[in-house]
Design a protein around this motif. Structure first.
Motif, short mmCIF file in Angstrom:
data_model
loop_
_atom_site.label_atom_id
_atom_site.label_comp_id
_atom_site.label_asym_id
_atom_site.label_seq_id
_atom_site.Cartn_x
_atom_site.Cartn_y
_atom_site.Cartn_z
N TYR A 104 0.85 -1.20 0.00
CA TYR A 104 0.00 0.00 0.00
C TYR A 104 0.88 1.24 0.00
CZ TYR A 104 -4.33 -2.47 1.10
OH TYR A 104 -5.44 -3.28 1.05
N TYR A 105 0.49 2.23 -0.81
CA TYR A 105 1.05 3.58 -0.76
C TYR A 105 -0.09 4.53 -0.41
CZ TYR A 105 5.66 2.94 -3.15
OH TYR A 105 6.94 2.61 -3.48
N TRP A 106 0.22 5.63 0.26
CA TRP A 106 -0.79 6.67 0.47
C TRP A 106 -0.12 8.04 0.50
CZ3 TRP A 106 0.71 3.05 3.92
CH2 TRP A 106 1.25 3.48 5.14
N GLY A 107 -0.84 9.03 -0.03
CA GLY A 107 -0.30 10.37 -0.09
C GLY A 107 -0.43 11.06 1.26
N ILE A 108 0.62 11.80 1.65
CA ILE A 108 0.61 12.52 2.94
C ILE A 108 0.67 14.03 2.73
CG2 ILE A 108 1.85 12.89 5.11
CD1 ILE A 108 2.71 9.93 4.97
N GLU A 109 1.69 14.51 2.01
CA GLU A 109 1.75 15.94 1.76
C GLU A 109 2.36 16.18 0.38
OE1 GLU A 109 5.22 16.46 4.82
OE2 GLU A 109 4.69 18.49 4.17
N GLY A 110 1.98 17.30 -0.23
CA GLY A 110 2.44 17.57 -1.58
C GLY A 110 1.66 16.74 -2.59
N GLU A 111 2.16 16.72 -3.82
CA GLU A 111 1.44 15.99 -4.87
C GLU A 111 2.41 15.23 -5.76
OE1 GLU A 111 0.41 18.94 -8.27
OE2 GLU A 111 0.20 20.03 -6.38
N GLY A 112 1.94 14.13 -6.27
CA GLY A 112 2.81 13.32 -7.11
C GLY A 112 2.03 12.43 -8.04
N ILE A 113 2.78 11.59 -8.72
CA ILE A 113 2.19 10.60 -9.63
C ILE A 113 2.84 9.26 -9.33
CG2 ILE A 113 2.10 9.86 -12.05
CD1 ILE A 113 1.57 12.74 -12.84
N LEU A 114 2.01 8.24 -9.23
CA LEU A 114 2.49 6.87 -9.06
C LEU A 114 2.46 6.18 -10.41
CD1 LEU A 114 3.16 4.24 -7.46
CD2 LEU A 114 0.69 4.04 -6.98
N LEU A 115 3.61 5.65 -10.82
CA LEU A 115 3.67 4.87 -12.06
C LEU A 115 3.72 3.39 -11.68
CD1 LEU A 115 6.40 6.87 -14.06
CD2 LEU A 115 3.91 7.01 -14.28
N LEU A 116 2.88 2.62 -12.34
CA LEU A 116 2.83 1.17 -12.12
C LEU A 116 3.09 0.47 -13.45
CD1 LEU A 116 -0.44 1.11 -9.98
CD2 LEU A 116 1.90 0.84 -9.14
N LEU A 140 3.47 -5.79 -9.84
CA LEU A 140 3.68 -4.50 -10.52
C LEU A 140 4.86 -3.73 -9.95
CD1 LEU A 140 0.06 -3.11 -11.00
CD2 LEU A 140 1.40 -4.59 -12.52
N ALA A 141 5.75 -3.26 -10.85
CA ALA A 141 6.80 -2.34 -10.43
C ALA A 141 6.16 -1.00 -10.08
CB ALA A 141 7.80 -2.14 -11.56
N HIS A 142 6.75 -0.30 -9.11
CA HIS A 142 6.17 0.97 -8.66
C HIS A 142 7.24 2.03 -8.52
CE1 HIS A 142 6.46 -2.21 -5.66
NE2 HIS A 142 6.85 -1.33 -4.75
N ARG A 143 6.89 3.22 -9.00
CA ARG A 143 7.79 4.39 -8.95
C ARG A 143 6.95 5.61 -8.63
NH1 ARG A 143 11.46 5.38 -14.04
NH2 ARG A 143 13.01 4.36 -12.70
N MET A 144 7.45 6.48 -7.73
CA MET A 144 6.76 7.72 -7.41
C MET A 144 7.50 8.90 -8.03
SD MET A 144 3.96 7.77 -5.63
CE MET A 144 3.15 7.47 -4.04
N VAL A 145 6.72 9.93 -8.37
CA VAL A 145 7.27 11.15 -8.98
C VAL A 145 6.72 12.34 -8.22
CG1 VAL A 145 7.45 12.44 -11.14
CG2 VAL A 145 7.16 9.94 -11.23
N ASN A 146 7.59 13.27 -7.81
CA ASN A 146 7.13 14.49 -7.14
C ASN A 146 6.83 15.53 -8.22
OD1 ASN A 146 6.66 16.83 -5.76
ND2 ASN A 146 8.54 16.80 -4.57
N THR A 147 5.55 15.83 -8.42
CA THR A 147 5.17 16.78 -9.48
C THR A 147 4.88 18.18 -8.94
OG1 THR A 147 2.90 16.00 -9.29
CG2 THR A 147 4.26 14.99 -11.02
N GLY A 148 5.17 18.40 -7.66
CA GLY A 148 4.87 19.72 -7.08
C GLY A 148 6.13 20.55 -6.89
N ASN A 149 5.93 21.73 -6.30
CA ASN A 149 7.06 22.62 -6.00
C ASN A 149 7.46 22.56 -4.54
OD1 ASN A 149 7.11 23.67 -8.64
ND2 ASN A 149 5.32 24.93 -8.12
N VAL A 150 6.88 21.62 -3.82
CA VAL A 150 7.16 21.48 -2.39
C VAL A 150 7.49 20.02 -2.08
CG1 VAL A 150 5.64 23.40 -1.73
CG2 VAL A 150 4.70 21.09 -1.88
N LEU A 151 7.86 19.77 -0.83
CA LEU A 151 8.13 18.39 -0.41
C LEU A 151 6.91 17.51 -0.67
CD1 LEU A 151 10.31 16.72 1.33
CD2 LEU A 151 8.64 17.00 3.16
N PHE A 152 7.16 16.33 -1.21
CA PHE A 152 6.09 15.35 -1.43
C PHE A 152 6.42 14.16 -0.55
CE2 PHE A 152 4.99 11.62 -4.35
CZ PHE A 152 3.67 11.56 -3.95
#
Ligand code: S6P
Ligand code: ZN
Length: 197
Positions: A104-116, A140-152
């Motif tokens: 499981y992944y879950w978002g906490i702060e900032g914004e991003g994109i999960l690639l599967l 599934l392979a998993h990778r996160m991307v920080n798409t914001g201007n702040v900490l994700f």
């Protein structure tokens, strides 16, 4: 009830206040942009970023420090708002060595994109934001991307014996890159693999 506690109510040893994982037995690791430089498309842009720039840090709890079947690991990843040229910072990304093991992944702060991505390179992207919850099936392979201007930052919980297989995706990466275009995150397909359902 544990008789040694003599009926006492114990104070927990782990804390997750305001999205920060702290307490007894937390392990910390980090990756610099230089150490994951091969993931990015624009090799000239990597040269312009100071070698010790941190891409992301991970605070993890490994129960008993073990990889025992049946145990669950827990981690929070903190991704800094770094871009390499127009490409957003990303995690290295991995399959689990034990392909049956989900996460499981879950978002906490900032914004991003999960690639599967599956083993045939079929891929899909999910938006991640505070409160979003993502079930990652075992294969599934998993990778996160920080798409914001702040900490994700995002949380993760996975079986302790899952293991990490980075090698399987190191050669060809994922078939989708996440690129900034006029302040908006856009997906760029790099081959003709299919969209994962
Ligand atoms: C572990 C879990 C996360 C990642 C972390 C860093 O299964 O998925 O804790 O390890 O987000 O990513 P990576 O791809 O460098 O391990
Ligand atoms: Zn994982």
């Amino acid at each position: 009830m544990n008789p040694e506690n003599n009926g006492k109510i114990l104070i927990p040893e782990l804390f997750l206040a305001k999205g920060r994982l702290t307490g007894k037995g937390i392990s910390y690791s980090s990756r610099t942009i230089a150490s994951i430089g091969s993931l990015f498309e624009d090799k000239n842009a990597i040269e312009k970023i100071p070698k010790d720039t941190i891409a992301y840090e991970v605070a993890s709890y490994f129960p008993d420090g073990s990889c025992s079947p049946g145990s669950l690991n827990f981690g929070i990843t903190y991704m800094y708002p770094v871009k390499v040229g127009r490409e957003y910072v990303m995690t290295k990304g991995h399959f689990h060595s034990n392909r049956a093991d989900a996460e499981y992944y879950w978002g906490i702060e900032g914004e991003g994109i999960l690639l599967l991505m599956d083993e045939e390179r079929n891929c899909r992207a999910e938006r991640v934001f505070p409160g979003s919850l993502h079930y990652i099936p075992g294969n599934l392979a998993h990778r996160m991307v920080n798409t914001g201007n702040v900490l994700f930052s995002f949380g993760a919980c996975w079986p302790s014996d899952a293991g990490h297989d980075y090698e399987s995706i190191e050669a060809n990466g994922f078939p989708i890159r996440v690129i900034e275009n006029n302040g908006i995150a856009e997906l760029k397909k790099t081959d003709d693999s299919l969209c994962l359902q």
